[in-house]
Design a protein around this motif. Structure first.
Motif, PDB file in Angstrom:
ATOM      1  N   GLN A   3       0.807  -1.210   0.000  1.00 28.49           N
ATOM      2  CA  GLN A   3       0.000   0.000   0.000  1.00 28.49           C
ATOM      3  C   GLN A   3       0.845   1.266   0.000  1.00 28.49           C
ATOM      4  O   GLN A   3       0.340   2.350  -0.280  1.00 28.49           O
ATOM      5  CB  GLN A   3      -0.939  -0.014   1.209  1.00 28.49           C
TER       6      GLN A   3
ATOM      7  N   CYS B 241       0.953   2.718  -3.453  1.00 22.51           N
ATOM      8  CA  CYS B 241      -0.375   2.894  -4.039  1.00 22.51           C
ATOM      9  C   CYS B 241      -0.646   4.386  -4.234  1.00 22.51           C
ATOM     10  O   CYS B 241      -0.550   5.166  -3.283  1.00 22.51           O
ATOM     11  CB  CYS B 241      -1.431   2.279  -3.124  1.00 22.51           C
TER      12      CYS B 241
ATOM     13  N   CYS C 278      -5.744   3.649  -6.400  1.00 20.55           N
ATOM     14  CA  CYS C 278      -6.162   3.479  -4.998  1.00 20.55           C
ATOM     15  C   CYS C 278      -7.090   4.584  -4.520  1.00 20.55           C
ATOM     16  O   CYS C 278      -7.247   4.772  -3.311  1.00 20.55           O
ATOM     17  CB  CYS C 278      -4.930   3.405  -4.088  1.00 20.55           C
TER      18      CYS C 278
END
Length: 439
Positions: free
Chosen positions: A246, A249, A255
């Motif tokens: 993440q 992202c 995202c």
């Protein structure tokens, strides 16, 4: 021309006939007003509550639209008003009806799905071509294909119960036909729906009683197909990699929805900000369908999310009770495929919102905006309710048969015990008469 005189009906015959008709009427009324089973109540109540809850949340999520803010909620309410009665109508159909329409359902589902490739009917959204527009109403044919596939696989595997020990009897024609049906969805680039359809196939195979080692081949083939489909698209690969890393992202690109969904969940806290007070519904493009659970978490907090999870849990318990208590393989396999579909899809949707899974575009059953998704889920619940209606009747028949067998055995035993006493009495009388004659 000869005439045959019929014997006149006696008074006893008339009374016996009227008594028989009265008895059959009482039995029919008794079945009509018989209390529903626990499984029936659990599945029906959770489906209705989740549907009404979903209409309320769609109304809240779509109120942020600058133009016609209540049009989507009214459309969803219309589909709910159709779906709830439809669920109870389907629940009154006999089990034999679903067996007869298994093949027509699958053929209709595949042909209906192929309409997305017809020019002028097919609609693309977020890179997926899995919708059609008819008379201004957008429909998703793949939702009906899920139900058709579960019923058809149950019918085919029911007829092969004694042959499920060999792999070719399990896989043919289930796997080739399922691959063909799923391929029509895969051609529209809808990977999320494809994964749900694979879950339906695996769920039906599992509850059919096939050996677990036979799952290795379809599981490997499914995994290879999903990987190949993901690797051929840079957009899907970015979403998958973003779910595992993440930090890389981009919150402005792949995202965007995932980040805003998490912000909505965090903003809700335990009790939420209040119904209709969500802020993320102004930013989330799919607030009323794929990310409806994020709106629930923001407006109703942790308590609202737990309520949704509990309702789905009660639904699953009712369905698994049917699977455990039925003796019909068709009921067990079809119910298994349906419950794996609905609960698995719910877990996919919630997992996407809390960033456990990459963004798939899978709606939350009963709650997300979408008329075809709601109608197919309500029809599936109607089939489960039809299955639940057979359980009390089977139990009563079993109890009656046990009582009749017990009564027959006791009656036969009493007759055997009385027979020697009756045969001995004449011998004693005859002996006494012989004695009198001798004296």
């Amino acid at each position: 021309m000869t005439q045959t005189a019929h014997p006149p009906r006696t008074e006893s015959a008339d009374s016996a006939g009227s008594a028989g008709r009265g008895l059959s009427a009482r039995v029919s009324l008794g079945r009509l007003f018989a209390p529903p089973s626990t499984e029936f109540v659990m599945i029906a109540s959770t489906a209705v509550l989740l549907t009404i809850f979903g209409v309320v949340m769609v109304l809240s999520a779509t109120s942020a639209k600058p133009t016609a803010p209540y049009a989507d909620a009214l459309r969803q309410g219309m589909f709910a008003a159709i779906g709830i009665p439809l669920m109870f109508i389907v629940s009154r159909l006999p089990i034999a009806f679903f067996k007869k329409v298994a093949w027509p359902m699958l053929i209709f589902g595949v042909l209906f799905q192929l309409l997305v490739f017809v020019p002028g009917l097919g609609v693309s959204s977020f890179g997926n071509k899995n919708w059609i527009r008819v008379a201004g109403v957008q429909l998703q044919p793949s939702e009906f294909l899920k139900l058709a596939l579960a019923v058809w696989i149950a019918f085919v595997l029911m007829r092969k119960q004694s042959k499920l020990g060999t792999w070719h009897q399990v896989f043919i024609p289930v796997v080739p036909v399922a691959v063909l049906a799923i391929g029509t969805v895969l051609a529209g680039d809808d990977l999320g729906t494809v994964m749900v359809l694979v879950l339906v196939v695996l769920g039906c195979l599992f509850f059919s009683g096939a050996k677990l080692r036979l799952f290795i081949i379809p599981a490997i083939l499914g995994l290879i197909g999903v990987l190949a489909f993901a690797l051929t698209s840079s957009n899907r690969m970015n979403r998958i990699l973003a779910a595992f890393d993440q930090s890389k992202c981009d919150p402005e690109k792949e995202c965007y929805q995932a980040v805003h969904g998490m912000w909505g969940m965090a903003n809700g806290g335990i009790f939420g900000v209040g119904l209709g007070n969500s802020q993320e519904k102004y930013w989330l493009p799919a607030a009323s369908n794929d990310y409806i659970f994020a709106i629930v978490g923001e407006e109703l907090g942790l308590l609202g999310c737990l309520l949704v999870l509990v309702l789905f849990g009660v639904f699953a318990v009712g369905a698994f009770h049917i699977i455990r208590r039925t003796s019909d393989p068709f009921v067990r396999i079809a119910a298994g495929g349906i419950v794996v579909w609905i609960i698995g899809q719910a877990l996919f949707n919630i997992g996407v919102v809390v960033r456990i899974f990459p963004v798939m575009g899978v709606p939350l059953p009963f709650m997300s905006q979408g008329g075809t998704s709601l109608l197919s889920a309500m029809m599936a619940c109607g089939i489960l309710l039809a299955f639940a209606r057979t359980i009390p009747a089977k139990q009563k028949d079993a109890v009656a048969a046990t009582r009749n067998a017990t009564g027959a055995r006791s009656g036969a035993a009493s007759r055997k015990a009385a027979a020697p006493r009756e045969s001995v009495a004449p011998r004693k009388g005859a002996a006494s008469r012989k004695g009198k004659v001798a004296r």
